[in-house]
Design a protein around this motif. Structure first.
Motif, PDB file in Angstrom:
ATOM      1  N   LEU A   1       0.829  -1.210   0.000  1.00  0.00           N
ATOM      2  CA  LEU A   1       0.000   0.000   0.000  1.00  0.00           C
ATOM      3  C   LEU A   1       0.864   1.261   0.000  1.00  0.00           C
ATOM      4  N   ASN A   2       1.919   1.253   0.822  1.00  0.00           N
ATOM      5  CA  ASN A   2       2.817   2.408   0.867  1.00  0.00           C
ATOM      6  C   ASN A   2       3.504   2.619  -0.475  1.00  0.00           C
ATOM      7  N   SER A   3       3.901   1.515  -1.114  1.00  0.00           N
ATOM      8  CA  SER A   3       4.548   1.611  -2.418  1.00  0.00           C
ATOM      9  C   SER A   3       3.589   2.184  -3.455  1.00  0.00           C
ATOM     10  N   TYR A   4       2.339   1.722  -3.421  1.00  0.00           N
ATOM     11  CA  TYR A   4       1.348   2.193  -4.389  1.00  0.00           C
ATOM     12  C   TYR A   4       1.051   3.684  -4.200  1.00  0.00           C
ATOM     13  N   TYR A   5       0.781   4.084  -2.948  1.00  0.00           N
ATOM     14  CA  TYR A   5       0.414   5.473  -2.706  1.00  0.00           C
ATOM     15  C   TYR A   5       1.608   6.418  -2.830  1.00  0.00           C
TER      16      TYR A   5
END
Length: 207
Positions: free
Chosen positions: A152-156
């Motif tokens: 999620l952190n990578s995506y956002y």
């Protein structure tokens, strides 16, 4: 190299999570009540085993976060060595086609497959299915809430980079949404692991 933020790998991990749950439940059942006999169950078994073979190959190529430095490792030899020294042995033992190997040996030695031999052979083979329960380790790895947080952190973070280049963008980093998703997923993973463990203990009790 398979990147951590790869979209297709996220889909594949979701498929592997379902396959892991299926494999643990079904193989534990087969270990107690006998090997699959219907064509549908045998075909489904081959599909799941094929997925696990692909999963083993992908694990030799997928990036990972180093625990000490928290940096993403993209070097293939380091990725391969990390997998070899962590989960490879368990994955290989769980995947190894014991029944097919036994059938080939029977065919070579006696000119007939194991399916035409006595039921005693089937009794021995069905207990080998318990080795598939080593996939519980892979299931807990796929259910890891930290793994979801990283994705999620990578995506956002990528969305934030795109937004920074666009002056008209109103994108805001959804910290609270990520925390809620991770906490909810953590509860789900804990409940799934407990149910799988209880099921396995019940199977061993029956054996």
């Amino acid at each position: 190299v398979v990147r951590l933020d790869s979209s297709w790998k996220k889909v594949f991990d979701l498929i592997m999570l379902v396959a892991s749950c299926h494999s643990i439940i079904v193989n534990a059942y087969f270990a107690v009540f006998g090997l699959p006999t219907s064509d549908m169950m045998v075909s489904c078994d081959y599909v799941v085993e094929s997925l696990y073979l692909f999963d083993i190959v992908f694990n030799f190529l997928e990036e990972y976060n180093e625990e000490e430095t928290h940096l993403v490792v993209s070097n293939v030899p380091r990725i391969a060595w990390h997998y070899l020294t962590t989960g490879f042995v368990f994955d290989l033992i769980a995947w190894f086609p014991v029944e097919q190997t036994y059938s080939l040996l029977m065919l070579h030695a006696f000119g007939k497959p194991s399916g035409s031999s006595s039921f005693a052979g089937d009794e021995k083979l069905r207990l080998v299915r318990l080795l598939k329960l080593l996939r519980l380790q892979r299931m807990t790895q796929l259910l890891d809430a930290g793994r979801l947080r990283e994705k999620l952190n990578s995506y956002y973070s990528k969305q934030l980079e795109y937004a920074a280049k666009d002056e008209e963008s109103t994108f805001r980093y959804p910290v609270m949404r990520i925390m809620a998703l991770v906490d909810g997923y953590h509860i789900f993973s804990l409940a799934t692991t407990l149910l799988a463990s209880a099921y396995i203990f019940a199977i061993f009790w029956l054996i």
